[in-house]
Design an enzyme around this catalytic site. Structure first.
Site, PDB file in Angstrom:
ATOM      1  N   LYS A   9      44.225  86.578  17.041  1.00 42.32           N
ATOM      2  CA  LYS A   9      43.857  85.416  16.223  1.00 42.32           C
ATOM      3  C   LYS A   9      42.568  85.689  15.468  1.00 42.32           C
ATOM      4  CE  LYS A   9      41.328  81.922  18.224  1.00 42.32           C
ATOM      5  NZ  LYS A   9      40.090  81.525  17.557  1.00 42.32           N
ATOM      6  N   ASN A  10      41.545  86.165  16.186  1.00 42.77           N
ATOM      7  CA  ASN A  10      40.236  86.290  15.542  1.00 42.77           C
ATOM      8  C   ASN A  10      40.175  87.415  14.512  1.00 42.77           C
ATOM      9  OD1 ASN A  10      39.357  84.097  16.914  1.00 42.77           O
ATOM     10  ND2 ASN A  10      38.150  85.211  18.442  1.00 42.77           N
ATOM     11  N   ARG A  49      36.290  76.600  12.307  1.00 46.45           N
ATOM     12  CA  ARG A  49      35.028  77.153  11.836  1.00 46.45           C
ATOM     13  C   ARG A  49      35.201  78.452  11.048  1.00 46.45           C
ATOM     14  NH1 ARG A  49      30.520  75.850  13.514  1.00 46.45           N
ATOM     15  NH2 ARG A  49      29.941  78.007  13.183  1.00 46.45           N
ATOM     16  N   CYS A  65      30.630  72.419  17.309  1.00 44.81           N
ATOM     17  CA  CYS A  65      31.897  72.180  18.009  1.00 44.81           C
ATOM     18  C   CYS A  65      31.597  72.070  19.498  1.00 44.81           C
ATOM     19  CB  CYS A  65      32.907  73.277  17.709  1.00 44.81           C
ATOM     20  SG  CYS A  65      32.574  74.815  18.521  1.00 44.81           S
ATOM     21  N   ARG A 107      26.479  76.203  16.747  1.00 46.22           N
ATOM     22  CA  ARG A 107      27.094  77.222  15.894  1.00 46.22           C
ATOM     23  C   ARG A 107      26.696  77.122  14.410  1.00 46.22           C
ATOM     24  NH1 ARG A 107      33.233  78.079  17.805  1.00 46.22           N
ATOM     25  NH2 ARG A 107      32.842  80.114  16.924  1.00 46.22           N
ATOM     26  N   PRO A 108      25.407  77.329  14.107  1.00 42.16           N
ATOM     27  CA  PRO A 108      24.993  77.298  12.702  1.00 42.16           C
ATOM     28  C   PRO A 108      25.571  78.486  11.930  1.00 42.16           C
ATOM     29  CG  PRO A 108      23.197  78.070  14.091  1.00 42.16           C
ATOM     30  CD  PRO A 108      24.310  77.677  15.019  1.00 42.16           C
ATOM     31  N   VAL A 109      25.482  78.424  10.597  1.00 41.99           N
ATOM     32  CA  VAL A 109      25.964  79.561   9.780  1.00 41.99           C
ATOM     33  C   VAL A 109      24.825  80.166   8.966  1.00 41.99           C
ATOM     34  CG1 VAL A 109      28.379  78.847   9.683  1.00 41.99           C
ATOM     35  CG2 VAL A 109      26.787  78.002   7.950  1.00 41.99           C
ATOM     36  N   ASP A 110      23.588  79.956   9.419  1.00 40.91           N
ATOM     37  CA  ASP A 110      22.422  80.442   8.677  1.00 40.91           C
ATOM     38  C   ASP A 110      22.475  81.960   8.429  1.00 40.91           C
ATOM     39  OD1 ASP A 110      22.173  80.438  11.521  1.00 40.91           O
ATOM     40  OD2 ASP A 110      20.052  80.957  11.341  1.00 40.91           O
ATOM     41  N   LEU A 111      22.994  82.711   9.391  1.00 42.67           N
ATOM     42  CA  LEU A 111      22.993  84.177   9.227  1.00 42.67           C
ATOM     43  C   LEU A 111      24.012  84.628   8.181  1.00 42.67           C
ATOM     44  CD1 LEU A 111      22.710  85.214  12.987  1.00 42.67           C
ATOM     45  CD2 LEU A 111      20.894  84.786  11.330  1.00 42.67           C
ATOM     46  N   ASP A 147      34.650  84.733  25.273  1.00 42.40           N
ATOM     47  CA  ASP A 147      35.969  84.095  25.171  1.00 42.40           C
ATOM     48  C   ASP A 147      36.825  84.305  26.418  1.00 42.40           C
ATOM     49  OD1 ASP A 147      35.184  83.311  22.676  1.00 42.40           O
ATOM     50  OD2 ASP A 147      36.515  84.650  21.563  1.00 42.40           O
ATOM     51  N   ILE A 174      26.093  83.551  24.995  1.00 48.66           N
ATOM     52  CA  ILE A 174      26.450  83.455  23.575  1.00 48.66           C
ATOM     53  C   ILE A 174      26.424  81.997  23.092  1.00 48.66           C
ATOM     54  CG2 ILE A 174      28.159  84.062  21.786  1.00 48.66           C
ATOM     55  CD1 ILE A 174      27.081  86.526  23.243  1.00 48.66           C
ATOM     56  N   ARG A 213      45.909  76.589  19.306  1.00 49.75           N
ATOM     57  CA  ARG A 213      45.096  77.330  18.327  1.00 49.75           C
ATOM     58  C   ARG A 213      45.138  78.824  18.615  1.00 49.75           C
ATOM     59  NH1 ARG A 213      39.257  76.384  18.559  1.00 49.75           N
ATOM     60  NH2 ARG A 213      39.456  78.077  17.081  1.00 49.75           N
TER      61      ARG A 213
HETATM   62  C1  LIG Z   1      37.118  83.153  14.713  1.00 46.58           C
HETATM   63  C2  LIG Z   1      36.299  84.054  15.564  1.00 46.58           C
HETATM   64  O1  LIG Z   1      36.292  85.257  15.393  1.00 46.58           O
HETATM   65  N1  LIG Z   1      35.614  83.470  16.563  1.00 46.58           N
HETATM   66  C3  LIG Z   1      34.854  84.281  17.474  1.00 46.58           C
HETATM   67  C4  LIG Z   1      33.509  84.593  16.868  1.00 46.58           C
HETATM   68  O2  LIG Z   1      32.891  83.341  16.565  1.00 46.58           O
HETATM   69  P1  LIG Z   1      31.603  83.330  15.632  1.00 46.58           P
HETATM   70  O3  LIG Z   1      31.733  84.368  14.596  1.00 46.58           O
HETATM   71  O4  LIG Z   1      31.425  81.907  15.195  1.00 46.58           O
HETATM   72  O5  LIG Z   1      30.464  83.709  16.673  1.00 46.58           O
HETATM   73  P2  LIG Z   1      29.094  84.444  16.389  1.00 46.58           P
HETATM   74  O6  LIG Z   1      29.188  85.841  16.868  1.00 46.58           O
HETATM   75  O7  LIG Z   1      28.724  84.213  14.971  1.00 46.58           O
HETATM   76  O8  LIG Z   1      28.097  83.626  17.315  1.00 46.58           O
HETATM   77  C5  LIG Z   1      27.212  84.252  18.220  1.00 46.58           C
HETATM   78  C6  LIG Z   1      25.977  83.407  18.395  1.00 46.58           C
HETATM   79  O9  LIG Z   1      25.234  83.437  17.177  1.00 46.58           O
HETATM   80  C7  LIG Z   1      24.894  82.141  16.754  1.00 46.58           C
HETATM   81  N2  LIG Z   1      24.882  82.136  15.278  1.00 46.58           N
HETATM   82  C8  LIG Z   1      25.951  82.620  14.604  1.00 46.58           C
HETATM   83  C9  LIG Z   1      25.971  82.619  13.223  1.00 46.58           C
HETATM   84  C10 LIG Z   1      24.863  82.116  12.538  1.00 46.58           C
HETATM   85  O10 LIG Z   1      24.803  82.092  11.303  1.00 46.58           O
HETATM   86  N3  LIG Z   1      23.791  81.667  13.243  1.00 46.58           N
HETATM   87  C11 LIG Z   1      23.768  81.661  14.607  1.00 46.58           C
HETATM   88  O11 LIG Z   1      22.800  81.236  15.221  1.00 46.58           O
HETATM   89  C12 LIG Z   1      26.025  81.276  17.344  1.00 46.58           C
HETATM   90  O12 LIG Z   1      25.659  79.902  17.424  1.00 46.58           O
HETATM   91  C13 LIG Z   1      26.239  81.922  18.673  1.00 46.58           C
HETATM   92  O13 LIG Z   1      25.299  81.454  19.588  1.00 46.58           O
HETATM   93  O14 LIG Z   1      32.709  85.339  17.792  1.00 46.58           O
HETATM   94  C14 LIG Z   1      32.433  84.631  19.017  1.00 46.58           C
HETATM   95  C15 LIG Z   1      31.534  85.519  19.859  1.00 46.58           C
HETATM   96  O15 LIG Z   1      32.195  86.644  20.271  1.00 46.58           O
HETATM   97  C16 LIG Z   1      33.738  84.284  19.719  1.00 46.58           C
HETATM   98  O16 LIG Z   1      33.450  83.477  20.835  1.00 46.58           O
HETATM   99  C17 LIG Z   1      34.670  83.521  18.787  1.00 46.58           C
HETATM  100  O17 LIG Z   1      35.942  83.389  19.379  1.00 46.58           O
HETATM  101  C1  LIG Z   2      35.688  80.130  20.144  1.00 48.30           C
HETATM  102  C2  LIG Z   2      36.842  80.588  19.680  1.00 48.30           C
HETATM  103  O1  LIG Z   2      37.313  80.422  18.419  1.00 48.30           O
HETATM  104  P1  LIG Z   2      36.542  79.777  17.163  1.00 48.30           P
HETATM  105  O2  LIG Z   2      35.430  80.682  16.791  1.00 48.30           O
HETATM  106  O3  LIG Z   2      37.608  79.738  16.098  1.00 48.30           O
HETATM  107  O4  LIG Z   2      36.078  78.409  17.579  1.00 48.30           O
HETATM  108  C3  LIG Z   2      37.745  81.369  20.543  1.00 48.30           C
HETATM  109  O5  LIG Z   2      38.644  82.046  20.010  1.00 48.30           O
HETATM  110  O6  LIG Z   2      37.591  81.330  21.767  1.00 48.30           O
END
Ligand SMILES: CC(=O)N[C@H]1[C@@H](OP(=O)(O)OP(=O)(O)OC[C@H]2O[C@@H](n3ccc(=O)[nH]c3=O)[C@H](O)[C@@H]2O)O[C@H](CO)[C@@H](O)[C@@H]1O
Ligand SMILES: C=C(OP(=O)(O)O)C(=O)O
Length: 422
Positions: free
Chosen positions: A22-23, A94, A118, A123-127, A308, A330, A400
């Site tokens: 999925k991911n 997301r 969520c 889970r911000p997207v600042d990075l 996960d 995480i 999902r």
């Molecule tokens: C669709 C998908 O592939 N989802 C996976 C992806 O989520 P996702 O890509 O959202 O996870 P990230 O690796 O980005 O998140 C890691 C950490 O970084 C923080 N963070 C992230 C981005 C950002 O801009 N700022 C920030 O602070 C997050 O809140 C979290 O604490 O990787 C996670 C970590 O392996 C998995 O649990 C999710 O299943």
């Molecule tokens: C957290 C997960 O997915 P998502 O990043 O789409 O929320 C997940 O696959 O376990």
């Protein structure tokens, strides 16, 4: 709303085929936005998240056709007639933020809703945004949307992620393929889904080096072409089903499973006393006698133990001999399954980012509620080994990320059925 009824039924024996990830699929699909030519993904999983990404891509003007029972996704983004990813779709999933980098790189502008938090964390997207800014993107946040522009196109840059982010690495990697000059991403995520994305982009004509290591170098090209790419095996589905015989006893072979996708997790299973064997077709997991031993777990970015699989591992530890400490590094709120497991007789204390699990000999079935995707499957695993019936409600979370879960576990002797409309 559907629910899943599980009745404890002893050891499991048989084979389970593992689907495409999925991911990985959720980041490979937006890669179609980088090219006017078709991108075809084989081994795509049939999941509600994939349908949501399909809806999002179609809303931007892409065509997505599912073939061979939905396992092949043929995509074409010849003309993108809309550059705005709406909140209504983005809030459902997301990973929708992953259309930002490709759309901006190819079209020079994009408007994408911020996803919001969520159940498992803020889970911000600042990075994602900082990495695109390092490539010259001009960003403005207005009314919950990111308005992104790169009038003269993106330019290569150096960006060091302050913390490892899978999604931000994916967004930046895709954007950098069409940026002018060289982009260097430092402290990049190393997950197999990143490697899979880089391999697909390379098939489309991108110049990328270093995926799977923490520095990735991308030499921008003028355009990308079409490609056909097989989606990598879902290591989280793999790990989840490896835990089924570990919890219930028996021997299950996971078809398509690879140890290198989950080495840290396999090591932990073996430490707990479960056998993991590489076979001609995948991986076989076996537990014959007695309870497993309690083992401590710390979740970390790849190659560490995946977050996960933390909920599912907790389900195993609930009936282990001894006390296990699970540390979640995480996501700040990823123990929502603990109170539900406690309703089934588990002995768990949660303190901030740590959960202490004192193993009990047996759990008892109960009505429980899924709070997120991996929590829902952890409750199913716990139910398989519990006495009596467990009803897991809110299984839309499960849909999902797991296809045909009842069929896959049922084929190994599990008593599991879907109750529709409850
Ligand atoms: C669709 C998908 O592939 N989802 C996976 C992806 O989520 P996702 O890509 O959202 O996870 P990230 O690796 O980005 O998140 C890691 C950490 O970084 C923080 N963070 C992230 C981005 C950002 O801009 N700022 C920030 O602070 C997050 O809140 C979290 O604490 O990787 C996670 C970590 O392996 C998995 O649990 C999710 O299943
Ligand atoms: C957290 C997960 O997915 P998502 O990043 O789409 O929320 C997940 O696959 O376990």
């Amino acid at each position: 709303m559907d629910s899943i009824l599980v009745t404890g039924n002893g050891p499991l024996n048989g084979q389970i085929p593992i689907a495409g990830a999925k991911n990985a699929c959720l980041t490979l699909m937006p890669a179609t936005l980088l090219s006017e030519e078709p991108l075809t993904l084989t081994n795509a999983p049939r999941l509600s998240d994939i349908r949501t990404m399909t809806t999002l891509l179609e809303s931007l003007g892409a065509e997505v056709t599912r073939m061979q029972d939905g396992k092949v996704l043929a995509m074409s983004s010849h003309d993108l007639n809309n550059h705005r990813a709406d909140y209504d779709i983005v809030r459902k999933m997301r990973a929708s933020i992953l259309v930002l980098g490709p759309m901006l790189a190819r079209e020079g502008h994009a408007i994408v809703s911020l996803p919001g938090g969520c159940a498992i964390g803020a889970r911000p997207v600042d990075l994602h945004l900082r990495a695109l800014e390092a490539m010259g993107a001009e960003l403005e946040l207005k009314e919950g949307y990111v308005h992104a522009k790169a009038p003269g196109g993106l330019k290569g840059g150096i960006y060091e992620f302050p913390l490892v982010s899978v999604g931000a690495t994916e967004n930046a990697l895709m954007a950098a393929t069409l940026a002018k000059g060289t982009t260097v991403l430092k402290n990049a995520a190393r997950e197999p889904e990143i490697v899979d994305l880089a391999q697909c982009l390379r098939r489309m004509g991108a110049q990328i080096e270093g995926e799977g290591a923490s520095t990735i170098t991308i030499q921008g090209v003028d355009r990308l072409g079409g490609a056909t790419h097989p989606v990598v095996t879902d290591r989280i589905e793999l790990g989840t089903y490896m835990l089924a015989p570990a919890i219930c006893g028996g021997r299950v072979e996971l078809l398509g499973g690879r140890r290198d996708l989950l080495a840290a997790f396999c090591d932990k299973l073996e430490e707990a006393g479960v056998s993991v064997e590489e076979t001609a077709q995948g991986l076989a997991v076996e537990r014959r006698n007695g309870r497993v031993k309690a083992v401590d777990v710390v979740t970390e970015p790849f190659p560490g133990f995946p977050t996960d699989l933390q909920a599912q591992m907790m389900a195993l530890m609930c009936t282990a001999e001894g006390t296990a400490v699970l540390e979640e590094k995480i996501f700040e709120n990823r123990f929502m399954h603990a109170p539900e497991l406690i309703r089934m007789g588990a002995n768990i204390e949660v303190h901030g980012g740590h959960a202490t699990v004192h193993g009990v000999p047996k759990m008892k079935g109960a009505p429980v509620m899924a709070t997120d995707l991996r929590a829902s499957v952890s409750l199913i695993l716990a139910g398989l080994a519990a006495e009596g019936e467990t009803v897991v409600s809110r299984v839309y979370h499960l849909d999902r990320g797991y296809e045909r879960v009842e069929e896959k576990l049922g084929a190994c002797g599990a008593k599991i059925e879907r109750i529709t409309g409850q």
